[in-house]
Scaffold this motif. Structure first.
Motif, short mmCIF file in Angstrom:
data_model
loop_
_atom_site.label_atom_id
_atom_site.label_comp_id
_atom_site.label_asym_id
_atom_site.label_seq_id
_atom_site.Cartn_x
_atom_site.Cartn_y
_atom_site.Cartn_z
N ASN A 106 0.68 -1.16 -0.01
CA ASN A 106 0.00 -0.10 0.08
C ASN A 106 0.81 1.00 0.27
OD1 ASN A 106 -2.50 -1.53 0.02
ND2 ASN A 106 -1.87 -1.87 2.21
N PHE A 107 1.90 1.14 -0.84
CA PHE A 107 2.81 2.30 -0.81
C PHE A 107 3.37 2.52 -2.37
CE2 PHE A 107 7.25 3.59 -1.26
CZ PHE A 107 7.28 4.81 -0.62
N ASN A 108 3.14 3.76 -2.79
CA ASN A 108 3.42 4.09 -4.20
C ASN A 108 3.76 5.42 -4.22
OD1 ASN A 108 3.17 4.98 -7.03
ND2 ASN A 108 1.50 3.18 -7.07
N PRO A 109 4.99 5.79 -4.62
CA PRO A 109 5.53 7.14 -4.81
C PRO A 109 4.74 7.94 -5.76
CG PRO A 109 7.37 5.38 -4.93
CD PRO A 109 5.99 4.55 -5.03
N LEU A 110 3.92 7.41 -6.79
CA LEU A 110 3.25 8.38 -7.56
C LEU A 110 1.88 8.73 -7.27
CD1 LEU A 110 4.09 6.00 -10.93
CD2 LEU A 110 4.87 8.28 -10.20
N CYS A 111 1.73 8.75 -5.84
CA CYS A 111 0.50 9.35 -5.18
C CYS A 111 0.07 10.95 -5.20
CB CYS A 111 0.14 8.69 -4.18
SG CYS A 111 -0.46 7.22 -4.30
N GLY A 112 1.44 11.66 -5.69
CA GLY A 112 1.46 12.91 -5.34
C GLY A 112 0.40 13.95 -5.52
N SER A 113 -0.19 13.83 -6.78
CA SER A 113 -1.43 14.94 -7.09
C SER A 113 -2.48 14.23 -6.52
CB SER A 113 -1.45 14.84 -8.66
OG SER A 113 -1.51 13.60 -9.08
N LEU A 114 -2.79 12.98 -6.36
CA LEU A 114 -4.02 12.46 -5.45
C LEU A 114 -3.83 12.98 -4.14
CD1 LEU A 114 -6.53 10.75 -5.21
CD2 LEU A 114 -4.94 8.74 -4.79
N SER A 115 -2.70 12.96 -3.44
CA SER A 115 -2.44 13.38 -2.06
C SER A 115 -2.99 14.94 -1.94
CB SER A 115 -1.15 12.89 -1.50
OG SER A 115 -1.03 13.21 -0.29
N LYS A 116 -2.14 15.50 -2.90
CA LYS A 116 -2.70 17.08 -2.79
C LYS A 116 -3.77 17.14 -2.79
CE LYS A 116 1.76 18.74 -4.94
NZ LYS A 116 2.52 19.26 -6.06
N LYS A 117 -4.99 16.60 -3.77
CA LYS A 117 -6.15 17.05 -4.01
C LYS A 117 -7.06 16.55 -2.69
CE LYS A 117 -6.35 17.34 -8.75
NZ LYS A 117 -6.75 17.14 -10.23
N TRP A 118 -6.49 15.41 -2.00
CA TRP A 118 -7.36 14.83 -0.79
C TRP A 118 -7.02 16.11 0.31
CZ3 TRP A 118 -10.99 12.31 1.03
CH2 TRP A 118 -11.56 11.34 0.49
N LYS A 119 -5.72 16.57 0.36
CA LYS A 119 -5.32 17.63 1.27
C LYS A 119 -6.21 18.91 1.35
CE LYS A 119 -0.84 15.71 2.53
NZ LYS A 119 0.85 16.05 2.49
N GLU A 120 -6.35 19.24 0.05
CA GLU A 120 -7.23 20.54 -0.41
C GLU A 120 -8.72 20.13 0.10
OE1 GLU A 120 -6.21 21.08 -4.45
OE2 GLU A 120 -4.48 22.13 -4.15
N SER A 121 -9.06 19.22 -0.18
CA SER A 121 -10.36 18.74 0.01
C SER A 121 -10.80 18.80 1.57
CB SER A 121 -10.62 17.49 -0.74
OG SER A 121 -12.15 17.53 -1.38
N LEU A 122 -9.93 18.09 2.15
CA LEU A 122 -10.16 17.82 3.94
C LEU A 122 -9.90 19.48 4.42
CD1 LEU A 122 -8.49 14.32 4.37
CD2 LEU A 122 -10.69 15.26 3.98
N ALA A 123 -8.90 19.96 3.71
CA ALA A 123 -8.83 21.32 4.48
C ALA A 123 -10.29 22.21 4.38
CB ALA A 123 -7.86 22.11 3.75
N LYS A 124 -10.80 22.04 3.39
CA LYS A 124 -12.25 22.60 3.34
C LYS A 124 -13.23 21.85 3.85
CE LYS A 124 -11.66 22.91 -1.09
NZ LYS A 124 -11.72 23.16 -2.61
#
Length: 318
Positions: A106-124
């Protein structure tokens, strides 16, 4: 894209200091979006300076939000052309993709843009839509990173590299190697409590006492190892009774984790960091099997209680 800073430790760990007459050399440096504290009990000022240099260098190379290095992760994510990168970053990328392809499920170094979008969403206080999740998963599944000779790398696709799950551990590996080479055996490096490198304490047993803040009155003793933690406690966001975290399942795109917290004790910082992230989305039975295959020991936390600890880890209570 504006960077969303998460400055809190994943799983807060309280560390006791050494009781010794030796002068303790200390340093605090802000990198990896957290405060990294170093304590040397038998070192010199020159060692602290080199530690700071190592930490800052890896932090700058692995930053995927800002251009802090012309041959770092941010630069790689801006192009599909070949780019020559730093040797240490090349090694970290090589190790990261090797781990992702060989046992750290359950580890993938290519999750960068997905992780960013989750963080932006959860911040709101919003949940990322299934449409966006599926778009990001398609990017991940259709992106490849080719590591060529002479530290040349080429990213083919739109998914962004994110080494946040291993960067601190890798930096601590480099610090540990440097200290060992220079005869410094008694030290404690605390990278925001999510990644910790321990030498030996200047006492008869050499053990440090590590308090597990999220589990009332609990602590363990350890030395000559790396302690890596991941958890929902500091960065989790609860929406409609469900807690979402910054730790994303790269297979499903979900930000809901199986476990509330995972502590991994290992002999390699990057390896331990990758597993502490990965095991957040494994069942207890799966974790026990993973422990047998890999040289790691784990503690699993749910609802602020320890639900499992490896047989060789003695959890004590005040």
């Amino acid at each position: 894209m504006k960077k969303i800073a998460f400055l809190f430790p994943l799983l807060a760990i309280a560390l006791t200091s050494c009781s010794t007459n030796n002068k303790v050399i200390e340093s605090k440096v802000f990198c990896f979006d957290t405060l990294v504290e170093a304590k040397l009990y038998n070192g010199k000022n020159e060692h602290i300076k080199e530690i700071e240099k190592i930490l800052n260098n890896i932090s700058n190379l692995t930053d995927n939000y800002e251009l802090k290095s012309i041959n770092g992760v941010y630069a790689i994510n801006q192009t599909n052309e070949e780019i020559t990168i730093d040797e240490q970053l090349y090694t970290l990328l090589q190790d990261s993709f090797d781990m992702a392809n060989n046992g750290v499920d359950n580890f993938n170094p290519l999750c960068g843009s997905l992780s960013k979008k989750w963080k932006e969403s959860l911040a709101k206080k919003e949940i990322l839509s299934e449409t966006v999740i599926n778009e990001e998963l398609d990017k991940i599944n259709n992106t490849e990173v080719i590591l060529k000779d002479n530290y040349v790398i080429q990213r083919n696709g739109e998914a962004e590299i994110d080494l946040g799950g291993v960067a601190k551990g890798y930096a601590l590996d480099l610090v540990n190697n440097y200290l060992q080479e220079n005869g410094v055996a008694s030290y404690l490096i605390n990278a925001g409590s999510s990644s910790i490198a321990l030498g030996e304490k200047l006492t008869k047993d050499g053990l440090f006492t590590i308090g597990l803040k999220e589990v009332k009155n609990a602590y363990i003793k350890a030395k000559n190892c790396f302690i890596s933690t991941s958890s929902i406690y500091e960065q989790g966001v609860t929406i409609d009774g469900v807690t979402y975290s910054h730790i994303i399942n790269p297979k499903t795109g979900s930000a809901i984790n199986v476990n509330d917290g995972v502590i991994v004790i290992s002999r390699n910082g990057a390896f331990g960091d990758a597993f502490s992230t990965s095991l957040m989305n494994n069942t207890l039975e799966e974790i026990k099997e993973i422990e047998k295959i890999n040289d790691i020991k784990t503690i699993i936390i749910k609802n602020n209680k320890i639900v499992y600890s490896h047989k060789d880890i003695e959890v004590k209570y005040h």
